[in-house]
Design a protein around this motif. Structure first.
Motif, mmCIF file in Angstrom:
data_model
loop_
_atom_site.group_PDB
_atom_site.id
_atom_site.type_symbol
_atom_site.label_atom_id
_atom_site.label_comp_id
_atom_site.label_asym_id
_atom_site.label_seq_id
_atom_site.Cartn_x
_atom_site.Cartn_y
_atom_site.Cartn_z
ATOM 1 N N ARG A 192 -18.662 1.710 -3.447
ATOM 2 C CA ARG A 192 -17.234 1.609 -3.678
ATOM 3 C C ARG A 192 -16.696 2.923 -4.204
ATOM 4 O O ARG A 192 -17.364 3.605 -4.992
ATOM 5 C CB ARG A 192 -16.949 0.494 -4.688
ATOM 6 N N HIS B 33 0.813 -1.221 0.000
ATOM 7 C CA HIS B 33 0.000 0.000 0.000
ATOM 8 C C HIS B 33 0.847 1.272 0.000
ATOM 9 O O HIS B 33 0.314 2.369 0.135
ATOM 10 C CB HIS B 33 -0.921 0.004 1.223
ATOM 11 N N HIS C 89 -6.433 2.260 -5.746
ATOM 12 C CA HIS C 89 -7.190 1.012 -5.619
ATOM 13 C C HIS C 89 -8.586 1.298 -5.068
ATOM 14 O O HIS C 89 -8.812 2.315 -4.422
ATOM 15 C CB HIS C 89 -6.456 0.012 -4.728
ATOM 16 N N PRO C 90 -9.527 0.378 -5.314
ATOM 17 C CA PRO C 90 -10.885 0.567 -4.795
ATOM 18 C C PRO C 90 -10.995 0.168 -3.329
ATOM 19 O O PRO C 90 -10.209 -0.650 -2.835
ATOM 20 C CB PRO C 90 -11.727 -0.364 -5.666
ATOM 21 N N VAL C 91 -11.944 0.772 -2.635
ATOM 22 C CA VAL C 91 -12.331 0.306 -1.309
ATOM 23 C C VAL C 91 -13.846 0.108 -1.307
ATOM 24 O O VAL C 91 -14.592 0.872 -1.921
ATOM 25 C CB VAL C 91 -11.924 1.284 -0.184
ATOM 26 N N THR C 92 -14.262 -0.936 -0.619
ATOM 27 C CA THR C 92 -15.682 -1.232 -0.477
ATOM 28 C C THR C 92 -16.196 -0.564 0.785
ATOM 29 O O THR C 92 -15.616 -0.724 1.862
ATOM 30 C CB THR C 92 -15.908 -2.748 -0.395
ATOM 31 N N ALA D 145 -10.079 -2.503 1.754
ATOM 32 C CA ALA D 145 -9.382 -2.689 0.489
ATOM 33 C C ALA D 145 -9.673 -4.092 -0.037
ATOM 34 O O ALA D 145 -10.213 -4.949 0.671
ATOM 35 C CB ALA D 145 -7.877 -2.484 0.682
ATOM 36 N N GLU D 146 -9.293 -4.353 -1.273
ATOM 37 C CA GLU D 146 -9.552 -5.659 -1.888
ATOM 38 C C GLU D 146 -8.818 -6.784 -1.167
ATOM 39 O O GLU D 146 -9.255 -7.945 -1.220
ATOM 40 C CB GLU D 146 -9.158 -5.625 -3.367
ATOM 41 N N ASP D 147 -7.703 -6.470 -0.489
ATOM 42 C CA ASP D 147 -6.975 -7.502 0.250
ATOM 43 C C ASP D 147 -7.502 -7.694 1.669
ATOM 44 O O ASP D 147 -6.964 -8.480 2.442
ATOM 45 C CB ASP D 147 -5.480 -7.186 0.284
#
Length: 250
Positions: A171, A139, A155-158, A195-197
């Motif tokens: 998102r 990150h 990057h996207p965040v939900t 985050a996606e991770d």
């Protein structure tokens, strides 16, 4: 009518050989222009800050990002991964300030290091180097000198919970300039973005606070060109104005 005062704790940096209290102007501009509040800088050197006096005038607290990290002794570890990136003076002011502000329900906007401070102050812990933890992405910011590239969306965040309701989106795309991140989320906090991770990217104090939100990204950057960022600072400013309406701050 006077604008609400938003207190911004400084960071410790050496400027022209002198120990200095510093804040990036982009944070002050976001408070003044986005929240329509009056930024007021708080020094963090030993003996320079009295929390009671600060909260007597503060309608809000903004906790900024910084090149420094919270010392891991504040969440049960002994040795920092990057000893040169520690700011004990800032820790000594921000951590008790956060606890007192949450208790008094003073609005808080916490950004990047500030989000990590919010989590640690309330009993949570951090990954000192997220990129070394299995399953997590890197990150950290790209190693460039162009700030538009450094702070560009990465990057996207939900979004979940109140944050999803506030922004009206599931998102958003955020920038990413952090080596550390949330490990154990403090019990008074509820996660509001991922985050996606799976890394927690935002969290909110859930116990009746008008606005106490931490985000891992930098919404202050190019605020007016980002509707989601502007909406957050507007809501933070409205919460600060609410403090004045209640007669809880000057």
């Amino acid at each position: 009518m006077s604008r609400p005062v938003v207190v911004i704790p400084c960071s410790t940096e050496t400027v022209s050989g002198l120990i200095s209290d510093t804040v990036g102007r982009k944070y002050c501009a976001a408070v003044a222009e986005g929240s329509e509040c009056q930024p007021l800088l708080l020094p963090v050197g030993k003996g320079l800050s009295d929390i009671g006096s600060v909260l007597a005038i503060a309608s809000g607290i903004l906790l900024t990002g910084a090149i420094s990290n919270v010392h891991p002794e504040n969440y049960g570890l002994e040795e920092p991964v990057l000893p040169e990136a520690i700011d004990r003076d800032r820790d000594a002011v921000t951590l008790p300030l956060i606890r007192a502000a949450v208790e008094r329900k003073v609005p808080i906007m916490a950004i990047c290091r500030g989000f990590q401070e919010l989590n640690v102050a309330l009993g949570g812990s951090l990954h000192q180097a997220v990129h070394t933890v299995e399953g997590f992405a890197d990150h950290r910011e790209p190693k460039v000198t162009d700030f538009d590239v450094m702070f560009a969306p990465r990057h996207p965040v939900t979004l979940t919970g109140e944050l999803k309701t506030w922004l009206g989106q599931d998102r958003i795309i955020v920038n990413s300039l952090h080596g550390q991140g949330i490990r154990d989320l403090a019990k008074p906090l509820v996660a509001e973005a991922f985050a996606e991770d799976g890394l927690v990217e935002a969290a909110r104090v859930a116990a009746g606070n008008p606005f106490s939100l931490g985000v891992q990204w930098h919404p202050e950057w190019q605020l007016r060109s980002n509707p989601a960022s502007l909406a957050l600072f507007r809501r933070f400013g409205d919460a600060a104005r609410g403090m004045i309406a209640k007669g809880q701050a000057a």
